[in-house]
Structures are given as C-alpha cells and as structure tokens.
Design a protein around this motif. Structure first.
Motif, PDB file in Angstrom:
ATOM      1  N   LYS A  89       0.827  -1.207   0.000  1.00 52.21           N
ATOM      2  CA  LYS A  89       0.000   0.000   0.000  1.00 52.21           C
ATOM      3  C   LYS A  89       0.863   1.259   0.000  1.00 52.21           C
ATOM      4  O   LYS A  89       0.622   2.198  -0.777  1.00 52.21           O
ATOM      5  N   THR A  90       1.882   1.275   0.849  1.00 50.54           N
ATOM      6  CA  THR A  90       2.803   2.426   0.906  1.00 50.54           C
ATOM      7  C   THR A  90       3.525   2.595  -0.413  1.00 50.54           C
ATOM      8  O   THR A  90       3.736   3.721  -0.886  1.00 50.54           O
ATOM      9  N   GLU A  91       3.897   1.472  -1.027  1.00 51.48           N
ATOM     10  CA  GLU A  91       4.591   1.509  -2.322  1.00 51.48           C
ATOM     11  C   GLU A  91       3.711   2.183  -3.369  1.00 51.48           C
ATOM     12  O   GLU A  91       4.171   3.050  -4.128  1.00 51.48           O
ATOM     13  N   PHE A  92       2.434   1.812  -3.414  1.00 53.20           N
ATOM     14  CA  PHE A  92       1.492   2.402  -4.369  1.00 53.20           C
ATOM     15  C   PHE A  92       1.369   3.913  -4.172  1.00 53.20           C
ATOM     16  O   PHE A  92       1.411   4.687  -5.128  1.00 53.20           O
ATOM     17  N   LEU A  93       1.212   4.329  -2.921  1.00 53.78           N
ATOM     18  CA  LEU A  93       1.047   5.754  -2.631  1.00 53.78           C
ATOM     19  C   LEU A  93       2.306   6.542  -2.991  1.00 53.78           C
ATOM     20  O   LEU A  93       2.224   7.655  -3.516  1.00 53.78           O
ATOM     21  N   ASN A  94       3.463   5.960  -2.713  1.00 53.62           N
ATOM     22  CA  ASN A  94       4.724   6.618  -3.098  1.00 53.62           C
ATOM     23  C   ASN A  94       4.849   6.736  -4.612  1.00 53.62           C
ATOM     24  O   ASN A  94       5.321   7.753  -5.133  1.00 53.62           O
ATOM     25  N   ASP A  95       4.404   5.688  -5.308  1.00 53.93           N
ATOM     26  CA  ASP A  95       4.463   5.702  -6.778  1.00 53.93           C
ATOM     27  C   ASP A  95       3.567   6.807  -7.340  1.00 53.93           C
ATOM     28  O   ASP A  95       3.952   7.510  -8.285  1.00 53.93           O
ATOM     29  N   LEU A  96       2.380   6.957  -6.768  1.00 52.33           N
ATOM     30  CA  LEU A  96       1.470   8.008  -7.222  1.00 52.33           C
ATOM     31  C   LEU A  96       2.084   9.391  -7.003  1.00 52.33           C
ATOM     32  O   LEU A  96       1.946  10.283  -7.855  1.00 52.33           O
ATOM     33  N   ASN A  97       2.772   9.551  -5.896  1.00 50.07           N
ATOM     34  CA  ASN A  97       3.410  10.830  -5.614  1.00 50.07           C
ATOM     35  C   ASN A  97       4.503  11.135  -6.632  1.00 50.07           C
ATOM     36  O   ASN A  97       4.638  12.268  -7.112  1.00 50.07           O
ATOM     37  N   LEU A  98       5.290  10.123  -6.987  1.00 45.82           N
ATOM     38  CA  LEU A  98       6.328  10.291  -8.008  1.00 45.82           C
ATOM     39  C   LEU A  98       5.713  10.693  -9.345  1.00 45.82           C
ATOM     40  O   LEU A  98       6.205  11.596 -10.028  1.00 45.82           O
ATOM     41  N   LEU A  99       4.650  10.002  -9.718  1.00 46.19           N
ATOM     42  CA  LEU A  99       3.990  10.268 -10.995  1.00 46.19           C
ATOM     43  C   LEU A  99       3.400  11.673 -11.035  1.00 46.19           C
ATOM     44  O   LEU A  99       3.507  12.379 -12.040  1.00 46.19           O
ATOM     45  N   TYR A 100       2.781  12.076  -9.950  1.00 47.80           N
ATOM     46  CA  TYR A 100       2.144  13.397  -9.917  1.00 47.80           C
ATOM     47  C   TYR A 100       3.182  14.510 -10.058  1.00 47.80           C
ATOM     48  O   TYR A 100       2.943  15.518 -10.733  1.00 47.80           O
ATOM     49  N   ASN A 101       4.323  14.337  -9.434  1.00 45.85           N
ATOM     50  CA  ASN A 101       5.352  15.378  -9.445  1.00 45.85           C
ATOM     51  C   ASN A 101       6.193  15.381 -10.709  1.00 45.85           C
ATOM     52  O   ASN A 101       7.008  16.290 -10.912  1.00 45.85           O
ATOM     53  N   ASP A 102       6.025  14.361 -11.559  1.00 47.49           N
ATOM     54  CA  ASP A 102       6.752  14.320 -12.828  1.00 47.49           C
ATOM     55  C   ASP A 102       6.066  15.245 -13.828  1.00 47.49           C
ATOM     56  O   ASP A 102       4.860  15.148 -14.050  1.00 47.49           O
ATOM     57  N   THR A 103       6.823  16.139 -14.436  1.00 46.77           N
ATOM     58  CA  THR A 103       6.233  17.093 -15.385  1.00 46.77           C
ATOM     59  C   THR A 103       5.684  16.405 -16.628  1.00 46.77           C
ATOM     60  O   THR A 103       4.846  16.961 -17.333  1.00 46.77           O
TER      61      THR A 103
END
Length: 375
Positions: free
Chosen positions: A201-215
């Motif tokens: 679950k933490t891995e998924f949330l971290n991945d979403l954060n990476l994706l959102y911050n990618d231009t």
C-alpha cells in the motif's frame, strides 16, 4: 542363521564403504578459502580456475560471494571498478548453465548463496536510487534483468528510476517496447502484495506521488494504480487526496473516473440496459492518437471519423503504434468532462462504445473537439 546374518551385515558395510565416496562431494578449494574468510585468495584462485576452464561453477559462485564481502575494500576497488557487475557476472554464469542443464542441482543446492549476492545487488541499486545516483542504479538493474528476464520486479525498479515515465525509461533501454513495459508494470501492480508484502500500500502511494510530481506524467501507469488501489486496499484519506489531485490536473483521468463510475453501475444505452463492466485504464498510445486527432480537427476545422487525408481511426492508431476497435467523437466547447461524457451517453451508439468489452481507453481534447478511442 547367525552366520548368514553376520555375513550379510559385513557385506552391506563393505558395499556402503565402496559406494560412499561417489556421493560425498569434496569441498572445493575456493569454497574452503571463502569459508575461512580468505576472500582475496578466493577471488584470485577463482579467476585462475575460470581462465583455465576448471571448477567454473564453484569459482563463479565463491568469487561473487567474496566480492560482496570485500565490497568496500580499497584493493578490490582497484581491481574492479564495478564490483557489483563482477559479482553478478558470476551469477549469470550459474543461471545460464542451470538453464542449459536442468538436471544439474548446483543452482538449487546453492540457492541461498546465489540469493545472497542478488539481494546485495538489489539493496545497492536501492541505495543508489535514494542517493540520486541514477546511472549507478540503472547499471545494476539492467544487469539483473539480463540474468532474470522473467522477473518483472526489475523492470518495475528500472522504470521507477525515471518516475515511471515510459518515454524516459524507453530512451534508456533500447530493448523494451512501450506496450511490453506497461504489461510488465501491470503484472507487478496486479500482484503487488507478492512483490512488496505488507509495504504494498505504501509503495502504491509513493508511486502516485512520483507520478504526480513528474512534469511528463505517464498517464497509463498513473491510471493503472488509481484503478487498482481501491480493489486491493481499503481507501484512506491519502489515496483520496492523490485521486483528487490527479483529476484536477489531468482531464483524461477526470473523465476516466467518470466513465468507470458509469461502467461500475451499468447504464441504459437507448432502450437497452447494459450490465456493469470492469474499469478501464488509460493507454498512452491511444491518448496520443486521440489528442493528435482532436488537434487535427480543430486546425482543419472539420468533424468526422475520417480524416481529410482519408485516414480511419484504426489507421491513425496503427501509425502511433497501437490498435483500436472503437472511437467516439464529440464537439462541445465546454471543459466540463461530465457534460461531454453525458453527451456521449445520450447517444445509443456512443454509449455502447463506452459500455463495451474494452480494457483500455485513450482520451484527447483540443478546443471544442473531444475524442475517445477504445481497445
């Protein structure tokens, strides 16, 4: 009878003594050196054995193990500029031999030793990633993928180096194709608990954060996680926050959520009530195709499934590198995705496309022109 029993007992003992040397494996010299912690001597002897073509498997294994024991040693660094690659080279030799000789038990008998080297390499790649040393991490993960091409975790970790941006990942790997990359990532996401255990679950949330911050957010990967998360975990405030952020930033994801809500409850298309359907995810190639055609219609000021150049939806998708089996067009000046979606749902044919047996969708908009493509 006593005499006969004694005879057979002696006979069995003789037979055991005669046969036992065949089954007792002598400990190789490289193994003795490794276990006595003479790591430098083990590496040197292993190199001589490998160059002579003798005791290759043991030499490859214990050289690799010795290298990770001496990983921070100055002399080792002088000998090998990239110790991890050298260690993995030995593992590759063993794995390659095992594949060619499935009846040989060397790999299975030494599985925990091999895993020790592999785990060390994985941890170093993770450490490099945290430190921002992407090139060093990339080298290790590419090598691991060569050894274990079927293990999609290494594709996942490789893609994560580039914030799951498929364009950036593919630029750094000339072998992977876009469709193959997302298929492998999808397998990891679908089996996240197997790969990440309690940390999934933490891995998924971290991945979403990476994706959102990618231009240059990879919409296919982002939508895959956003769709899978509620199926696999109990939704919480953090996920809801991430989902709302993506919907505000990307009209494609906002409309995707609205489409999936409709598919989840079922829908009346004309006079036909259509049962609920599984959720769709975005497809990068179809999104490109849809966006480019919306831009084309706006520029040329026309509205048709057939381009002015005579192109069909299927030809346009093929040109971008994918396939499609349905297309919806709409002309509506509003930027409200729900309004545009309702316009399609009020039309029987467009509604049936939305509620069809598809897995992927592409969404594009330019001015008042909207395009959906399905596969």
């Amino acid at each position: 009878m006593c005499t006969n029993k004694s005879f057979f007992t002696i006979g069995y003992m003789c037979l055991f003594l005669f046969l036992s040397p065949i089954y007792i494996k002598a400990q190789s010299k490289v193994q003795k050196l490794y276990e006595s912690e003479n790591y430098n001597k083990c590496i040197n002897l292993s190199n001589r054995n490998i160059s002579k073509g003798t005791d290759i498997l043991n030499s490859s294994l214990y050289k690799s193990l010795s290298i990770i024991e001496l990983y921070n040693d100055k002399k080792l660094r002088e000998q090998y500029s990239n110790p991890i690659s050298q260690a993995l080279k030995g593992i590759k030799t063993i794995v390659k031999y095992s594949a060619a000789h499935p009846s040989d038990y060397f790999h299975s008998e030494n599985r925990y030793r091999i895993d020790k080297v592999v785990r060390f390499a994985e941890n170093e790649a993770s450490s490099f990633y945290i430190q921002g040393k992407i090139i060093e991490a990339k080298k290790i993960l590419l090598y691991l993928r060569k050894i274990y091409p079927e293990n999609n975790l290494y594709v996942y970790k490789f893609a994560k180096l580039f914030n799951f941006n498929s364009y950036a990942a593919l630029q750094n790997d000339k072998i992977l194709k876009e469709k193959e990359l997302h298929k492998k990532l999808g397998e990891v996401f679908n089996n996240s608990k197997k790969y990440f255990g309690e940390n999934a679950k933490t891995e998924f949330l971290n991945d979403l954060n990476l994706l959102y911050n990618d231009t240059s957010c990879d919409l296919e990967t982002a939508s895959t996680i956003l769709v899978l998360f509620p199926k696999k975990f109990k939704q919480d405030a953090e996920f809801e926050k991430q989902a709302m952020r993506f919907q505000k930033k990307y009209y494609q994801i906002k409309m995707l959520f609205e489409i999936n809500n409709t598919r989840a409850t079922g829908c009346a298309c004309g006079g036909l009530l259509i049962d609920p359907k599984p959720a769709l995810v975005l497809d990068n190639c179809l999104c490109r195709t849809a966006r480019k055609y919306a831009e084309y219609m706006q520029k040329e000021d026309f509205f048709s499934h057939t381009g002015k150049d005579g192109s069909s939806p299927w030809e346009r998708a093929k040109k971008e590198g994918c396939s499609a089996n349905a297309e919806n067009l709409a002309e509506n000046s509003t930027k409200n995705t729900k309004t545009v979606l309702q316009q399609w749902l009020d039309s029987e044919g467009h509604c049936k496309n939305i509620m069809g047996f598809h897995q992927k969708i592409g969404i594009g908009n330019s001015g008042s022109y909207w395009v959906q493509m399905f596969r």
